[in-house]
Design a protein around this motif. Structure first.
Motif: not given
Length: 167
Positions: A162-167
């Protein structure tokens, strides 16, 4: 529907909710109501609540479910336990989760045991995973093992990246 969250009073917060029954089969369908409380007793974070699901147009189809949760930090590690009573002939579950730092990452292990009322088989499972935060993104890997039916064919193993990218 709506959700009301009270102001914190001595560290305790009360939540009240009301929702209309989705996809009701008749005009006799009843609404869904919930109440919960969250706070701390010394170093232990606790919460509990009840959810009342009304009849779906047929008398006796409604039910009440309850839950309770407690968690505590033990140094850099956190241990949480939870119980849920599904109400009526629904599933009751117990869970425990441990979160801790591991080699610059966050590690988590969890176990859930469910007791389906009247069922010939009860489900259980566990998860073990690690995640690493790198600024605007978090990456992780997790192994899940679920026992969802009797016999060897009921054991399901899953690896997740899994990966999460925050904006």
């Amino acid at each position: 529907g709506f959700l009301y969250s009270s102001p914190s009073l001595a560290g305790w917060t009360v939540y009240l909710s009301h929702g209309q029954k989705a996809s009701a089969s008749s005009e006799n369908a009843e609404d869904v109501n919930g109440a919960a409380i969250k706070g701390a007793i010394g170093p232990i974070a606790v919460s509990g609540g009840i959810n009342s699901v009304g009849d779906t147009g047929t008398a006796g189809t409604g039910y009440d479910s309850t839950f309770g949760q407690a968690g505590m930090d033990l140094g850099p590690m956190n241990v949480s336990i939870g119980i849920m009573n599904g109400g009526g002939t629904r599933t009751d579950s117990n869970a425990i989760a441990v979160t801790m730092p591991l080699l610059g990452m966050t590690a988590r292990a969890a176990y859930v045991d469910s007791d389906a009322s009247g069922a010939s088989y009860d489900e259980s499972g566990y998860q073990i995973g690690v995640a690493k935060s790198m600024g605007a993104a978090t990456f992780g890997v997790q192994y899940d093992n679920a026992d969802i039916a009797a016999g060897a064919a009921g054991e399901v193993e899953t690896w997740k990246l899994a990966y999460q990218i925050y904006f």
